[in-house]
Design an enzyme around this catalytic site. Structure first.
Site, short mmCIF file in Angstrom:
data_model
loop_
_atom_site.label_atom_id
_atom_site.label_comp_id
_atom_site.label_asym_id
_atom_site.label_seq_id
_atom_site.Cartn_x
_atom_site.Cartn_y
_atom_site.Cartn_z
N ASP A 30 -62.05 -0.61 9.45
CA ASP A 30 -61.17 0.03 10.67
C ASP A 30 -61.30 -0.80 12.02
OD1 ASP A 30 -60.39 3.36 11.11
OD2 ASP A 30 -60.81 2.07 13.01
N ILE A 31 -60.37 -1.04 12.83
CA ILE A 31 -60.37 -2.01 13.89
C ILE A 31 -61.12 -1.36 14.99
CG2 ILE A 31 -58.25 -0.78 15.17
CD1 ILE A 31 -57.38 -3.72 15.44
N ASN A 86 -57.82 12.73 7.48
CA ASN A 86 -57.16 13.19 8.54
C ASN A 86 -55.64 13.43 8.10
OD1 ASN A 86 -59.46 13.59 10.20
ND2 ASN A 86 -58.58 11.47 11.03
N GLY A 92 -55.89 15.49 13.45
CA GLY A 92 -56.19 14.43 13.90
C GLY A 92 -55.82 13.21 13.50
N GLN A 93 -54.58 13.14 12.80
CA GLN A 93 -54.07 12.06 12.07
C GLN A 93 -53.54 11.34 13.04
OE1 GLN A 93 -51.73 12.61 8.72
NE2 GLN A 93 -51.50 10.62 8.06
N HIS A 99 -54.49 7.58 4.05
CA HIS A 99 -55.56 6.85 3.96
C HIS A 99 -56.84 7.63 3.98
CE1 HIS A 99 -54.90 7.37 8.35
NE2 HIS A 99 -56.07 7.42 8.44
N HIS A 101 -60.89 7.63 5.07
CA HIS A 101 -61.95 6.82 5.93
C HIS A 101 -63.09 6.95 5.02
CE1 HIS A 101 -60.32 6.88 10.14
NE2 HIS A 101 -59.32 7.76 9.46
P1 AMP Z 1 -56.56 8.63 11.59
O1 AMP Z 1 -56.66 9.48 12.71
O2 AMP Z 1 -57.08 9.25 10.39
O3 AMP Z 1 -54.91 8.47 11.51
O4 AMP Z 1 -57.12 7.32 11.70
C1 AMP Z 1 -56.28 6.19 11.94
C2 AMP Z 1 -57.35 4.82 11.94
O5 AMP Z 1 -56.67 3.66 12.04
C3 AMP Z 1 -58.32 4.87 13.17
O6 AMP Z 1 -59.47 5.06 12.89
C4 AMP Z 1 -57.68 3.46 13.91
O7 AMP Z 1 -59.06 2.84 14.52
C5 AMP Z 1 -57.45 2.80 12.71
N1 AMP Z 1 -56.64 1.48 12.67
C6 AMP Z 1 -55.44 1.52 13.51
N2 AMP Z 1 -54.73 0.47 13.50
C7 AMP Z 1 -55.47 -0.38 12.89
C8 AMP Z 1 -55.49 -1.69 12.28
N3 AMP Z 1 -54.44 -2.74 12.58
N4 AMP Z 1 -56.32 -2.32 11.56
C9 AMP Z 1 -57.55 -1.47 11.36
N5 AMP Z 1 -57.80 -0.13 11.62
C10 AMP Z 1 -56.63 0.62 12.36
#
Ligand code: AMP
Ligand code: ZN
Length: 112
Positions: A30-31, A86, A92-93, A99, A101
């Site tokens: 995760d970024i 999420n 919270g998505q 995906h 986590h």
């Molecule tokens: P969600 O709230 O479950 O949709 O989480 C989306 C997740 O994607 C968040 O934790 C972000 O930090 C992560 N995210 C968004 N863009 C990227 C990216 N380019 N590379 C890695 N993680 C990302």
């Protein structure tokens, strides 16, 4: 999907810190990690969320979940890990491509 960030990552159009890839799944860091280890496990097929999952995705969902402990162990989370999916804005998505986590390590343990 053309403008979906996780589809772009799956197609190799956006860089990621990849930890696993096969024909159906990709996993990367995760970024914005919220714990010492924070991996996103993503089906390459664009499915928006669990809301869009029907029985046709049963096998893919099984593969997704079975990959979580394998990745966690590879990342050194031998004592355990946490998973989170999420679903929808109310859940919270933020990225509307399904995906999981997979996270753990010091920071997440402090939060519990
Ligand atoms: P969600 O709230 O479950 O949709 O989480 C989306 C997740 O994607 C968040 O934790 C972000 O930090 C992560 N995210 C968004 N863009 C990227 C990216 N380019 N590379 C890695 N993680 C990302
Ligand atoms: Zn997508």
């Amino acid at each position: 999907m053309d403008d979906c960030i996780f589809c772009k990552i799956a197609r190799g159009e956006i860089p990621c810190k990849k930890v696993y890839e096969d024909d159906d799944l990709i996993a990367f860091h995760d970024i914005h990690p919220i714990s010492k280890v924070h991996i996103l496990l993503v089906p390459k097929l664009h499915i928006e969320s669990l809301f869009e999952c029907t029985s046709q995705y049963q096998e893919l969902l099984g593969r997704l979940l079975l990959m979580a402990p394998r990745l966690a162990l590879e990342q050194g989370l031998t004592k355990g890990f946490r998973t989170m999916i999420n679903t929808g804005k109310g859940g919270g998505q933020e990225v509307f491509h399904l995906h999981v986590h997979v996270f753990g390590g010091a920071a997440i343990l402090e939060k519990t």
